[in-house]
Motif scaffolding. Structure first.
Motif, short mmCIF file in Angstrom:
data_model
loop_
_atom_site.label_atom_id
_atom_site.label_comp_id
_atom_site.label_asym_id
_atom_site.label_seq_id
_atom_site.Cartn_x
_atom_site.Cartn_y
_atom_site.Cartn_z
N LEU A 75 0.74 -1.12 0.39
CA LEU A 75 -0.07 0.05 0.23
C LEU A 75 0.57 1.42 0.33
O LEU A 75 0.59 2.15 -0.35
CB LEU A 75 -0.81 -0.02 1.40
CG LEU A 75 -2.02 -1.28 1.62
CD1 LEU A 75 -2.96 -0.57 2.68
CD2 LEU A 75 -3.38 -0.71 0.32
N SER A 76 1.65 1.00 0.42
CA SER A 76 2.91 2.68 1.00
C SER A 76 3.91 2.55 -0.65
O SER A 76 4.28 4.05 -0.35
CB SER A 76 3.54 2.46 2.29
OG SER A 76 4.52 1.12 2.03
N ALA A 77 4.31 1.58 -1.24
CA ALA A 77 5.04 1.53 -2.39
C ALA A 77 4.98 2.42 -3.25
O ALA A 77 3.84 2.29 -3.95
CB ALA A 77 5.72 0.19 -2.53
N PRO A 78 5.02 3.47 -3.52
CA PRO A 78 5.25 3.88 -4.51
C PRO A 78 4.84 3.38 -6.21
O PRO A 78 3.98 3.84 -7.05
CB PRO A 78 6.43 4.93 -5.26
CG PRO A 78 7.30 4.65 -4.51
CD PRO A 78 6.37 3.53 -3.57
N ASP A 79 5.50 2.64 -6.70
CA ASP A 79 4.93 1.44 -7.77
C ASP A 79 5.57 0.46 -7.27
O ASP A 79 5.85 0.07 -6.54
CB ASP A 79 5.99 2.11 -8.91
CG ASP A 79 6.98 2.58 -8.63
OD1 ASP A 79 7.85 2.05 -8.04
OD2 ASP A 79 7.46 3.43 -9.33
N LYS A 80 4.95 -0.66 -8.83
CA LYS A 80 5.63 -1.85 -8.26
C LYS A 80 6.69 -1.80 -7.72
O LYS A 80 7.43 -3.01 -7.15
CB LYS A 80 4.69 -3.07 -9.19
CG LYS A 80 5.00 -4.49 -9.49
CD LYS A 80 4.07 -5.16 -9.88
CE LYS A 80 3.61 -6.60 -9.49
NZ LYS A 80 3.05 -7.73 -9.88
N ALA A 81 7.71 -1.58 -8.49
CA ALA A 81 9.03 -1.64 -8.96
C ALA A 81 9.30 -0.99 -7.70
O ALA A 81 10.71 -2.28 -7.61
CB ALA A 81 9.74 -0.83 -10.01
#
Length: 431
Positions: free
Chosen positions: A27-33
């Motif tokens: 939820l907190s990560a800006p993108d999947k990478a």
């Protein structure tokens, strides 16, 4: 008396905490990478744990199997146990494949799939190869024992260990020194295993966190019907395996299930049957299976008795066929089942073997291989159930073969041995 949470409790706690940590990252990560990068760092713990287990498997199988066979006394006893084990393995494999086929036909998981289908010409990048009798038989025999150990080729280690064990038995008194040395190696490997297992809860937490961090929990909702049907099929298979065990072990089979609960949870949480091997061996000791039987049958089971993986093969192939609207007659399905009986044994030990076997089967029966892309995203969650089922199947198989051989002590005898000499895993295998 001070309460101590058993390992099974720590593993369950670690699974829940891992899901919570992973979902927070998702939820907190800006993108999947970014999430994938963070998950890669977290998975270091689980990767190291699995590498430690793999480091132990080869020497553990070799040392326990050589000593066990040496104490069987002759090649005739080895051949008898081998025949009984293979009879159970082939029957269990056929049952598992049939359960997958029947459940897929009854539940129709591929019908009305609310997902876009991958183009039929899409590739999965899985390396598949045709099953050949020559390739299978020659692969059984190691070119070098050191190479077999280095590559963790369990079946090849078993073959070499059988030859060495029989030779030591034939030498009699002359080989006692080497047998004692190998026995001491087995005890050392079991002690190291105990140290490594202390990391199990951390490894479970890391494995769950890294998986959920990358995929989130929404992917489970997307494939909820397929996963529900698959785990329902596994539930049916568990019931049948337990019923089969009850026919030979009676109500003691439930004691066995209680003893292997930690191994079951470990295999489930790490999606690795290998991680459960040392725990299963110790649980069978406590159940009363003589080590000379468990050290022989268990490694064979890891190559020939992957019940959960077998069930998944037929279930997944029919799911993909249904998704693409391909009708498969009963005759074709039976032919597919018999084909999988052979090809699944030929590809034992291949990384992600179930997917490789399925890919090869799809090509052989003119079903789009691209259909594998439908389930690749959730394969880890499916592999958890497969691995845990493999652990259950192999433990029941080993106990039944021990009963057939008269090498299964009664519960009172087992408890007396534990009380008198400590855990069987730590005592000599000279019995």
């Amino acid at each position: 008396m001070k309460f101590r949470l058993p390992l099974a409790g720590w593993i369950l706690l670690a699974m829940g905490l891992g899901v919570l940590i992973g979902y927070t990252i998702f939820l907190s990560a800006p993108d999947k990478a970014s999430a994938t990068e963070i998950a890669g760092h977290i998975s270091i713990v689980s990767d190291v744990f699995l590498r430690l287990i793999k480091m132990l498997i080869g020497p553990l199988v070799f040392s326990t199997l050589v000593v066990g066979i040496a104490h069987m006394g002759d090649a005739g006893a080895v051949g008898r146990v081998f025949g009984k084990a293979m009879l159970w393995f082939m029957t269990a494999s056929l049952l598992s494949l049939a359960v997958g086929l029947i459940m897929a036909n009854v539940l129709q998981p591929g019908q009305h799939l609310a997902l876009p289908l991958p183009p039929v010409d899409a590739t999965t990048s899985l390396q598949t190869s045709a099953f050949t009798l020559k390739g299978f038989v020659t692969h059984l025999v190691p070119r070098s024992f050191a190479e077999a150990l280095a590559n963790n080729e369990i079946l090849q280690i078993v073959v070499f260990s059988m030859f060495l064990g029989v030779a030591l038995a034939a030498l009699g008194e002359k080989a006692q020194g080497l047998i004692r040395l190998t026995d001491e190696l087995a005890q050392a490997m079991l002690l190291i295993t105990g140290y490594v297992m202390k990391l199990a809860p951390l490894a479970v937490m890391a494995a769950m966190a890294s998986t959920v961090a990358i995929n989130g929990l929404s992917i489970l909702a997307t494939f909820a019907v397929f996963m529900r049907d698959f785990y329902l099929g596994l539930g049916v298979l568990w019931v049948l395996l337990v019923l089969a065990g009850t026919l030979f072990l009676g109500r003691r089979v439930f004691s066995l299930l209680h003893l292997i609960k930690e191994a079951f949870l470990l295999a489930f949480a790490t999606a690795s049957s290998e991680s459960a091997y040392p725990k299963l061996l110790a649980a069978l000791d406590h159940f009363g299976v003589k080590r000379k039987i468990s050290s022989f049958v268990m490694p064979m089971g890891y190559s020939f008795n992957l019940d959960g993986s077998m069930m998944y093969c037929t279930f997944a192939v029919l799911f993909i066929a249904q998704a693409y609207g391909i009708e498969m007659s009963i005759g074709t399905q039976i032919l597919m089942l018999l084909t999988l009986m052979l090809t699944s044994k030929g590809l034992a030990g291949v990384p992600r073997a179930s997917l490789v076997v399925i890919a090869a089967t799809l090509v052989q029966f003119d079903i789009p291989e691209a259909g594998l892309l439908l389930i690749l995203g959730i394969d880890t969650f499916l592999d958890m159930g497969r691995s845990a089922t493999n652990a259950v199947g192999n433990s029941i198989a080993t106990a039944v073969v021990a009963k057939w051989e008269g090498e299964l002590t009664t519960e009172p005898q087992t408890q007396a041995e534990i009380a008198d000499e400590g855990a069987p895993a730590a005592k000599s295998m000279a019995s």
